[in-house]
Design a protein around this motif. Structure first.
Motif, PDB file in Angstrom:
ATOM      1  N   GLU A   9       0.824  -1.199   0.000  1.00 24.05           N
ATOM      2  CA  GLU A   9       0.000   0.000   0.000  1.00 24.05           C
ATOM      3  C   GLU A   9       0.864   1.257   0.000  1.00 24.05           C
ATOM      4  O   GLU A   9       1.881   1.316   0.680  1.00 24.05           O
ATOM      5  CB  GLU A   9      -0.875  -0.014   1.257  1.00 24.05           C
ATOM      6  CG  GLU A   9      -2.073   0.902   1.146  1.00 24.05           C
ATOM      7  CD  GLU A   9      -2.981   0.735   2.344  1.00 24.05           C
ATOM      8  OE1 GLU A   9      -2.666   1.284   3.393  1.00 24.05           O
ATOM      9  OE2 GLU A   9      -3.999   0.034   2.231  1.00 24.05           O
ATOM     10  N   LYS A  10       0.447   2.226  -0.786  1.00 29.23           N
ATOM     11  CA  LYS A  10       1.195   3.475  -0.820  1.00 29.23           C
ATOM     12  C   LYS A  10       0.993   4.242   0.476  1.00 29.23           C
ATOM     13  O   LYS A  10      -0.045   4.120   1.116  1.00 29.23           O
ATOM     14  CB  LYS A  10       0.715   4.322  -1.997  1.00 29.23           C
ATOM     15  CG  LYS A  10       1.156   3.787  -3.323  1.00 29.23           C
ATOM     16  CD  LYS A  10       0.697   4.684  -4.427  1.00 29.23           C
ATOM     17  CE  LYS A  10       1.205   4.182  -5.745  1.00 29.23           C
ATOM     18  NZ  LYS A  10       0.780   5.045  -6.847  1.00 29.23           N
ATOM     19  N   ARG A  12      -0.053   6.965   2.954  1.00 22.66           N
ATOM     20  CA  ARG A  12      -1.263   7.779   2.901  1.00 22.66           C
ATOM     21  C   ARG A  12      -0.946   9.184   3.398  1.00 22.66           C
ATOM     22  O   ARG A  12      -0.346   9.368   4.440  1.00 22.66           O
ATOM     23  CB  ARG A  12      -2.300   7.071   3.765  1.00 22.66           C
ATOM     24  CG  ARG A  12      -3.475   7.867   4.228  1.00 22.66           C
ATOM     25  CD  ARG A  12      -4.607   7.816   3.229  1.00 22.66           C
ATOM     26  NE  ARG A  12      -5.777   8.371   3.885  1.00 22.66           N
ATOM     27  CZ  ARG A  12      -5.936   9.652   4.116  1.00 22.66           C
ATOM     28  NH1 ARG A  12      -5.012  10.502   3.756  1.00 22.66           N
ATOM     29  NH2 ARG A  12      -7.031  10.081   4.717  1.00 22.66           N
ATOM     30  N   THR A 343     -10.256  15.169  -0.122  1.00 25.60           N
ATOM     31  CA  THR A 343      -9.221  14.824  -1.100  1.00 25.60           C
ATOM     32  C   THR A 343      -7.940  14.520  -0.351  1.00 25.60           C
ATOM     33  O   THR A 343      -7.556  15.264   0.560  1.00 25.60           O
ATOM     34  CB  THR A 343      -9.003  16.012  -2.073  1.00 25.60           C
ATOM     35  OG1 THR A 343     -10.255  16.346  -2.652  1.00 25.60           O
ATOM     36  CG2 THR A 343      -8.024  15.653  -3.173  1.00 25.60           C
ATOM     37  N   ARG A 345      -3.829  12.554  -0.628  1.00 20.83           N
ATOM     38  CA  ARG A 345      -2.793  11.956  -1.454  1.00 20.83           C
ATOM     39  C   ARG A 345      -2.437  10.589  -0.909  1.00 20.83           C
ATOM     40  O   ARG A 345      -2.325  10.384   0.291  1.00 20.83           O
ATOM     41  CB  ARG A 345      -1.544  12.845  -1.466  1.00 20.83           C
ATOM     42  CG  ARG A 345      -1.665  13.975  -2.462  1.00 20.83           C
ATOM     43  CD  ARG A 345      -0.336  14.622  -2.685  1.00 20.83           C
ATOM     44  NE  ARG A 345       0.102  15.341  -1.504  1.00 20.83           N
ATOM     45  CZ  ARG A 345       1.356  15.710  -1.300  1.00 20.83           C
ATOM     46  NH1 ARG A 345       2.288  15.405  -2.163  1.00 20.83           N
ATOM     47  NH2 ARG A 345       1.688  16.387  -0.223  1.00 20.83           N
ATOM     48  N   GLN A 346      -2.279   9.656  -1.823  1.00 18.02           N
ATOM     49  CA  GLN A 346      -1.845   8.320  -1.434  1.00 18.02           C
ATOM     50  C   GLN A 346      -0.680   7.992  -2.358  1.00 18.02           C
ATOM     51  O   GLN A 346      -0.879   7.669  -3.529  1.00 18.02           O
ATOM     52  CB  GLN A 346      -2.984   7.324  -1.603  1.00 18.02           C
ATOM     53  CG  GLN A 346      -2.741   6.027  -0.874  1.00 18.02           C
ATOM     54  CD  GLN A 346      -4.037   5.258  -0.656  1.00 18.02           C
ATOM     55  OE1 GLN A 346      -4.974   5.365  -1.430  1.00 18.02           O
ATOM     56  NE2 GLN A 346      -4.086   4.455   0.386  1.00 18.02           N
ATOM     57  N   THR A 348       1.727   8.777  -4.983  1.00 18.30           N
ATOM     58  CA  THR A 348       1.706   9.793  -6.037  1.00 18.30           C
ATOM     59  C   THR A 348       0.296  10.057  -6.553  1.00 18.30           C
ATOM     60  O   THR A 348       0.111  10.893  -7.427  1.00 18.30           O
ATOM     61  CB  THR A 348       2.586   9.347  -7.219  1.00 18.30           C
ATOM     62  OG1 THR A 348       2.206   8.023  -7.585  1.00 18.30           O
ATOM     63  CG2 THR A 348       4.057   9.382  -6.865  1.00 18.30           C
ATOM     64  N   ASN A 349      -0.689   9.318  -6.027  1.00 18.50           N
ATOM     65  CA  ASN A 349      -2.073   9.500  -6.502  1.00 18.50           C
ATOM     66  C   ASN A 349      -2.823  10.494  -5.621  1.00 18.50           C
ATOM     67  O   ASN A 349      -2.560  10.599  -4.430  1.00 18.50           O
ATOM     68  CB  ASN A 349      -2.829   8.166  -6.477  1.00 18.50           C
ATOM     69  CG  ASN A 349      -2.140   7.126  -7.333  1.00 18.50           C
ATOM     70  OD1 ASN A 349      -1.489   7.463  -8.305  1.00 18.50           O
ATOM     71  ND2 ASN A 349      -2.258   5.868  -6.950  1.00 18.50           N
ATOM     72  N   THR A 350      -3.774  11.182  -6.220  1.00 21.42           N
ATOM     73  CA  THR A 350      -4.674  12.038  -5.453  1.00 21.42           C
ATOM     74  C   THR A 350      -6.068  11.449  -5.567  1.00 21.42           C
ATOM     75  O   THR A 350      -6.564  11.224  -6.660  1.00 21.42           O
ATOM     76  CB  THR A 350      -4.664  13.472  -6.017  1.00 21.42           C
ATOM     77  OG1 THR A 350      -3.334  13.966  -5.946  1.00 21.42           O
ATOM     78  CG2 THR A 350      -5.581  14.381  -5.217  1.00 21.42           C
ATOM     79  N   ARG A 351      -6.668  11.153  -4.422  1.00 22.15           N
ATOM     80  CA  ARG A 351      -7.990  10.524  -4.412  1.00 22.15           C
ATOM     81  C   ARG A 351      -8.999  11.455  -3.755  1.00 22.15           C
ATOM     82  O   ARG A 351      -8.653  12.221  -2.861  1.00 22.15           O
ATOM     83  CB  ARG A 351      -7.951   9.207  -3.641  1.00 22.15           C
ATOM     84  CG  ARG A 351      -7.040   8.177  -4.275  1.00 22.15           C
ATOM     85  CD  ARG A 351      -6.968   6.930  -3.396  1.00 22.15           C
ATOM     86  NE  ARG A 351      -5.901   6.045  -3.829  1.00 22.15           N
ATOM     87  CZ  ARG A 351      -5.991   5.189  -4.817  1.00 22.15           C
ATOM     88  NH1 ARG A 351      -7.112   5.065  -5.484  1.00 22.15           N
ATOM     89  NH2 ARG A 351      -4.966   4.430  -5.157  1.00 22.15           N
ATOM     90  N   THR A 352     -10.238  11.331  -4.187  1.00 25.11           N
ATOM     91  CA  THR A 352     -11.318  12.130  -3.602  1.00 25.11           C
ATOM     92  C   THR A 352     -12.429  11.191  -3.158  1.00 25.11           C
ATOM     93  O   THR A 352     -12.821  10.303  -3.908  1.00 25.11           O
ATOM     94  CB  THR A 352     -11.867  13.135  -4.638  1.00 25.11           C
ATOM     95  OG1 THR A 352     -10.800  13.994  -5.031  1.00 25.11           O
ATOM     96  CG2 THR A 352     -12.979  13.975  -4.051  1.00 25.11           C
TER      97      THR A 352
END
Lengths: 432, 133
Positions: A9-10, A12, A343, A345-346, A348-352
């Protein structure tokens, strides 16, 4: 208790370990290195490309020469062969004879042999009766001479790379230095100073509550304001179409290869198995596009008008809803919804993530027909709950209130259209 | 020797304030000797907690810095006072919470920092209840 490291898991969020000062120093050093590289490259490009051209046009002295020979110079690389015109000239300065191969000051290679040949054809080589041509020589070094002057526009494109480096890394460096060793509160206070007067009046009055101007700038026909739709169905359709074309365009290349293998009697099973999931996603996108197309073109526009805006807790106002089209409606439902949006960041991803925290049915009608030119119309009362949290907007967290119209149409896909509203805080001391 | 501590106390007894109301109080630095404090920052701020990355905004910020000629006596309490803004209000939601607090950060010699924080509620928006699906 020590936590085990999670390989799968990246990490968080925006969290870090170690010294923040050391982190800031590393950040500043990182930007400083790229700033220096950018400045260095810019200086090199300037002195090797811009300065020589400028000197040719402003400092070189006009003279005459004779052409002794001409040829096309070639440069071979992985990208193919590139060419340049080369002309051998002879000229005399102060009794001294100079012979050199030249054309322009850059002597750069480029693709296309024919245009170089056309340049050479302008010069005649005649040893018995040599023709004189104009040339320009460098007074500081008479052995340097050119046959053409002028400026080349493309060299300015080369500057995009170092200038981008300087702007991005320079901005990052200044930011790092300004925030060096400062607490999070002090940095936030510095940000709050509104150096460029970007915070408008409503923002100062109600910090972190979205501006109402976009909602109240369209008058309604029945009630005071017509609410804007959150995202236009046409734009959604366009977005889905673009995604559909892009995805299926790429996948189709591989499909062509796979089908070609079958037709030649040499099927590539690995490729076939590999592209199957991608093809399925592509088919799903096409189905979703067709559904959106039906909803956009078949179901007419939904309009919502409101008697008052902005809204406050305990407020009651009128709502007017119309639905156009030629539809056999199973039901139409109008809801007041409050939604939290977070929103994060995980890696390098940005999740909402969104979550509905309040949902109230305002209107529901079942089993009716909408005829072309005779839209469905309904007026109802909208009540804001007493303990409602106001609308809120920050960089990573939002609270959004909206009127949602949900339609269930016989023989058509269901649809949902959202119309944002702004709720401001009730305040006993300040008069609401 | 005990570690340095920051304590914050609000005037009055309540922890719930309304927009436009004045929030005032005092802070104290304990177990810190005179001359050890290089700077003190007092902030009235809000921050978010929950699923999203943290948002933070300062409503009022004061900094006392000995290098700027300010006199900091840790044996005496420091006072703060501010008129609270109209928004954002304190909120306890499902995936986000918004908290208001007074935060005091003291910068000590040898690069040490000590932070104290006291949360208060701005207005009384009821907490969101998780309803059964």
């Amino acid at each position: 208790m020590a936590r085990s490291f999670r390989y799968y898991e990246k990490k968080r969020g925006n969290r870090s370990t170690g010294s923040s000062k050391l982190g800031s120093a590393g950040e500043a050093l990182f930007f400083a290195i790229f700033l220096l590289i950018g400045c260095g490259v810019l200086a090199v490009l300037f002195t090797t490309l811009v300065v020589p051209e400028w000197r040719v046009n402003h400092e070189f002295v006009e003279h005459t020469c004779v052409v002794l020979d001409k040829r096309i110079g070639e440069s071979h690389s992985d990208e193919g062969t590139r060419y340049r015109p080369e002309i051998k000239i002879r000229y005399q300065i102060d009794g001294q004879t100079y012979v050199r191969w030249t054309y322009d000051i850059s002597m750069s290679y480029s693709s296309g042999r024919s245009d170089k040949q056309a340049i050479l054809s302008q010069f005649t080589v005649d040893e018995k009766n040599p023709k004189e041509y104009r040339c320009w020589y460098d007074p500081a070094d008479p052995s340097v001479a050119v046959l053409v002057r002028g400026y080349t526009w493309w060299i300015w494109l080369v500057f995009i790379v170092p200038v981008s480096f300087i702007v991005i890394s320079g901005g990052g460096f200044v930011y790092s230095v300004l925030h060096w060793g400062k607490s999070a509160e002090r940095c936030a206070a510095m940000t709050r100073r509104d150096l460029f007067n970007t915070n408008n009046e409503p923002q100062r009055k109600f910090p972190n509550i979205p501006d109402c101007a976009d909602i109240t700038n369209s008058p309604g026909t029945r009630l005071k304001f017509r609410l804007p739709i959150a995202s236009s169905p046409a734009w959604i359709l366009f977005g889905v179409l673009m995604a559909c074309l892009l995805w299926n365009g790429i996948v189709s290349v591989f499909v062509v290869f796979a089908v070609g293998g079958y037709l030649k009697g040499n099927p590539d099973w690995f490729l076939t198995l590999f592209i199957i999931p991608f093809v399925l996603v592509g088919i799903g996108l096409i189905a979703f596009f067709i559904r959106q197309l039906l909803v956009t073109t078949g179901i007419g526009p939904t309009l919502v008008e409101i008697s008052d805006h902005p809204l406050y807790p305990r407020d009651r106002c009128r709502l007017f809803v119309t639905q156009s089209g030629q539809l056999m409606m199973n039901s139409i439902q109008v809801l007041l919804v409050c939604e939290e949006e977070a929103t994060y960041r995980q890696g390098t991803n940005t999740r909402t993530e969104t979550r509905d925290v309040y949902r109230q049915e305002i209107l529901r009608r079942e089993a009716f027909e909408v005829h072309r030119g005779l839209p469905f119309e309904a007026e109802c009362e909208l009540g804001i709950p007493a303990g409602a949290m106001h609308s809120f907007k920050a960089d990573h967290n939002e609270i959004n209130w909206k009127v949602v119209v949900k339609g269930d149409v016989a023989g058509w896909p269901d649809y949902k259209r959202s119309f944002p509203v702004i709720i401001q805080p009730a305040n006993r001391l300040l008069g609401h | 020797m005990t570690d340095p501590v920051v304590t914050i106390r609000f005037d009055g007894s309540g922890r719930v304030y309304q927009p436009g109301e004045t929030l005032s109080g005092e802070y104290r630095l304990a177990s810190v000797h005179i001359g050890a404090v290089k700077a003190v920052e007092v902030s009235v701020l809000w921050y978010t907690e929950g699923k999203g990355d943290e948002d933070l905004a300062v409503h009022e910020f004061w900094r006392l810095d000995t290098e700027q000629g300010d006199w900091i006596d840790p044996t005496r309490p420091g006072r703060f006072s501010t008129i609270l803004p109209r928004s954002p209000l304190s909120y306890d939601g499902l995936i986000m919470r918004l908290r208001w607090c007074v935060r005091v950060r003291a910068f000590l010699d040898r690069g040490k920092e000590v932070v104290g924080q006291k949360v208060f509620q701005l207005s009384n928006v009821p907490a969101v209840k998780v309803s059964a699906p």
